[in-house]
Motif scaffolding. Structure first.
Motif, PDB file in Angstrom:
ATOM      1  N   ILE A 289       0.842  -1.206   0.000  1.00 22.26           N
ATOM      2  CA  ILE A 289       0.000   0.000   0.000  1.00 22.26           C
ATOM      3  C   ILE A 289       0.874   1.251   0.000  1.00 22.26           C
ATOM      4  O   ILE A 289       0.606   2.227  -0.718  1.00 22.26           O
ATOM      5  N   TRP A 290       1.932   1.216   0.807  1.00 23.70           N
ATOM      6  CA  TRP A 290       2.852   2.357   0.850  1.00 23.70           C
ATOM      7  C   TRP A 290       3.524   2.565  -0.501  1.00 23.70           C
ATOM      8  O   TRP A 290       3.699   3.698  -0.953  1.00 23.70           O
ATOM      9  N   ALA A 291       3.922   1.464  -1.157  1.00 24.69           N
ATOM     10  CA  ALA A 291       4.543   1.570  -2.484  1.00 24.69           C
ATOM     11  C   ALA A 291       3.577   2.196  -3.479  1.00 24.69           C
ATOM     12  O   ALA A 291       3.979   2.972  -4.359  1.00 24.69           O
ATOM     13  N   GLY A 292       2.290   1.863  -3.347  1.00 20.56           N
ATOM     14  CA  GLY A 292       1.302   2.468  -4.233  1.00 20.56           C
ATOM     15  C   GLY A 292       1.205   3.965  -4.035  1.00 20.56           C
ATOM     16  O   GLY A 292       1.062   4.725  -5.010  1.00 20.56           O
ATOM     17  N   TRP A 299       3.308  -3.262  -6.644  1.00 17.54           N
ATOM     18  CA  TRP A 299       4.329  -4.317  -6.739  1.00 17.54           C
ATOM     19  C   TRP A 299       5.172  -4.053  -7.966  1.00 17.54           C
ATOM     20  O   TRP A 299       4.641  -3.858  -9.063  1.00 17.54           O
ATOM     21  N   GLY A 300       6.495  -4.033  -7.780  1.00 16.27           N
ATOM     22  CA  GLY A 300       7.356  -3.756  -8.916  1.00 16.27           C
ATOM     23  C   GLY A 300       8.569  -4.657  -8.997  1.00 16.27           C
ATOM     24  O   GLY A 300       9.535  -4.333  -9.672  1.00 16.27           O
ATOM     25  N   TRP A 301       8.537  -5.810  -8.305  1.00 15.26           N
ATOM     26  CA  TRP A 301       9.646  -6.762  -8.308  1.00 15.26           C
ATOM     27  C   TRP A 301      10.955  -6.133  -7.847  1.00 15.26           C
ATOM     28  O   TRP A 301      12.037  -6.498  -8.323  1.00 15.26           O
ATOM     29  N   ASP A 302      10.847  -5.189  -6.944  1.00 19.96           N
ATOM     30  CA  ASP A 302      12.034  -4.648  -6.288  1.00 19.96           C
ATOM     31  C   ASP A 302      12.658  -5.755  -5.431  1.00 19.96           C
ATOM     32  O   ASP A 302      11.942  -6.600  -4.874  1.00 19.96           O
ATOM     33  N   HIS A 358      14.491   0.495  -2.303  1.00 19.45           N
ATOM     34  CA  HIS A 358      14.565   0.526  -0.842  1.00 19.45           C
ATOM     35  C   HIS A 358      15.944   0.904  -0.338  1.00 19.45           C
ATOM     36  O   HIS A 358      16.210   0.825   0.861  1.00 19.45           O
ATOM     37  N   SER A 359      16.833   1.318  -1.217  1.00 18.02           N
ATOM     38  CA  SER A 359      18.184   1.713  -0.818  1.00 18.02           C
ATOM     39  C   SER A 359      18.187   3.211  -0.495  1.00 18.02           C
ATOM     40  O   SER A 359      18.070   4.045  -1.385  1.00 18.02           O
TER      41      SER A 359
END
Length: 363
Positions: A289-292, A299-302, A358-359
């Motif tokens: 949800i936060w990524a959205g 979801w972006g396959w990070d 996430h870096s």
């Protein structure tokens, strides 16, 4: 930079310095707690340990064990053999729980109380270090691996102390926990240390408090379950050797007979992992949800997203294995170790060796 800005920034720098002092002070007290826990194990009574070992030996566990005859002035008296309290799980041995680290000896109990007191003091110092780190930049103290590490070890010790406060028989957890906390803090202040700084814009969200806090708590509980699983494997091997007529060494007997039975350790680790798994599921959903909100996609396959899901699958596989009769015991324990290994790689490996969204803030 004008004078007003300098004066406004100075208290933050002071708080960051106080945070560092508190963390180093916590490490010093944890070191003292480590020695106290060692003393608890070393000076605890061996008599109860010997009785527990005797109860595990096949020749000593016969149902028709004779009574003990004692000589007294003017005659004899017949004493019944003391009963051994056992913990049993379907498909496992009926063996007694060990008496704990101190084994009920007065000297061992004294060192045990000292160890717990020092652990509480170190926990308070470390908590103070985390809190002042947060106050130094007016944000959640989870912006980089250093902050995550000091918070993680604080929560892990907090879980241990809460279980102790609930009268759970987990004195045996103190020594391995304090040892790994020292290693975690040592790595944090040497390799992972990052100066206190503001977050990148993507992290300025209330989801930081929700997603990262649950991730830290889940990791702390997973870690406690991991320790119990490791000790289960050692204890199970020991019980198997005794059941087969083998004679383990004195050191193994002294250490392993103080632990709960393999069945109790297995049950303890399973209950921890099963209880925290739904929260880990929520952690992944909250992250999506936060990524959205931050990046416009859920979801972006990070790499961090992928390994979080791999960790979820690994723990789901472990819990499913426990529900399957053929995968109880050691087989399921190996899956639990693999699952925690996935969590560990998701934290250290992905953050250090893999670059992704996430870096942040160096490490």
């Amino acid at each position: 930079m004008n004078l007003a800005t300098t004066l406004a920034a100075e208290p933050n720098e002071n708080l960051a310095h106080i945070s560092n002092v508190l963390i180093y002070s916590a490490m010093a007290v944890y070191l003292l707690a480590f020695f106290a826990h060692m003393a608890e194990w070393l000076f605890g009574s061996r008599s109860k340990v010997a009785r527990t070992a005797a109860a595990l030996t096949p020749s000593k566990t016969a149902a028709a064990a004779p009574a003990v005859t004692a000589q007294a002035k003017g005659g004899t008296a017949t004493l019944e053999r003391p009963k051994v309290v056992t913990r049993s799980v379907a498909g496992t041995r009926d063996v007694p729980d060990g008496p704990g680290a101190s084994a009920g000896d007065e000297k061992g109990d004294l060192y045990g109380r000292i160890a717990v007191s020092l652990t509480v003091l170190a926990f308070l110092l470390e908590f103070g270090g985390v809190l002042t780190r947060a106050l130094s930049v007016q944000r959640a103290p989870w912006g980089n691996m250093y902050e995550f590490s000091i918070t993680f070890s604080t929560v892990a010790v907090g879980v241990y102390l809460v279980l102790l406060a609930l009268k759970k028989p987990i004195a045996w957890l103190g020594l391995p926990l304090v040892t790994t906390v020292l290693l975690d803090l040592g790595l944090a202040v040497t390799v992972l240390y990052t100066d206190s700084d503001q977050l990148v814009p993507a992290l300025h969200s209330y989801w930081l408090w929700i997603h990262v806090s649950t991730a830290i708590f889940c990791g702390a509980v997973f870690y406690v379950g991991f320790v119990a699983t490791m000790l289960y494997l050692f204890r199970d091997s020991y019980e198997t050797k005794l059941a087969g007529g083998g004679q383990p060494g004195k050191f193994a007997t002294s250490v392993l007979e103080r632990l709960p039975s393999a069945a109790s350790l297995d049950k303890f680790s399973y209950r921890l992992n099963a209880a925290i798994f739904p929260l880990w599921t929520f952690t992944i959903i909250a992250g999506a949800i936060w990524a959205g909100d931050a990046w416009g996609r859920y979801w972006g396959w990070d790499p961090k997203e992928v390994w979080s899901f791999i960790t979820w699958v690994a723990y789901a596989g472990y819990l499913h294995a426990r529900a399957t009769a053929g995968w109880k015991g050691r087989k399921a324990a190996y899956l639990a170790l693999i699952a925690f290994g996935c969590w560990l790689f998701n934290y250290y490996g992905v953050n250090i060796f893999v670059t992704g969204k996430h870096s942040y803030a160096g490490v």
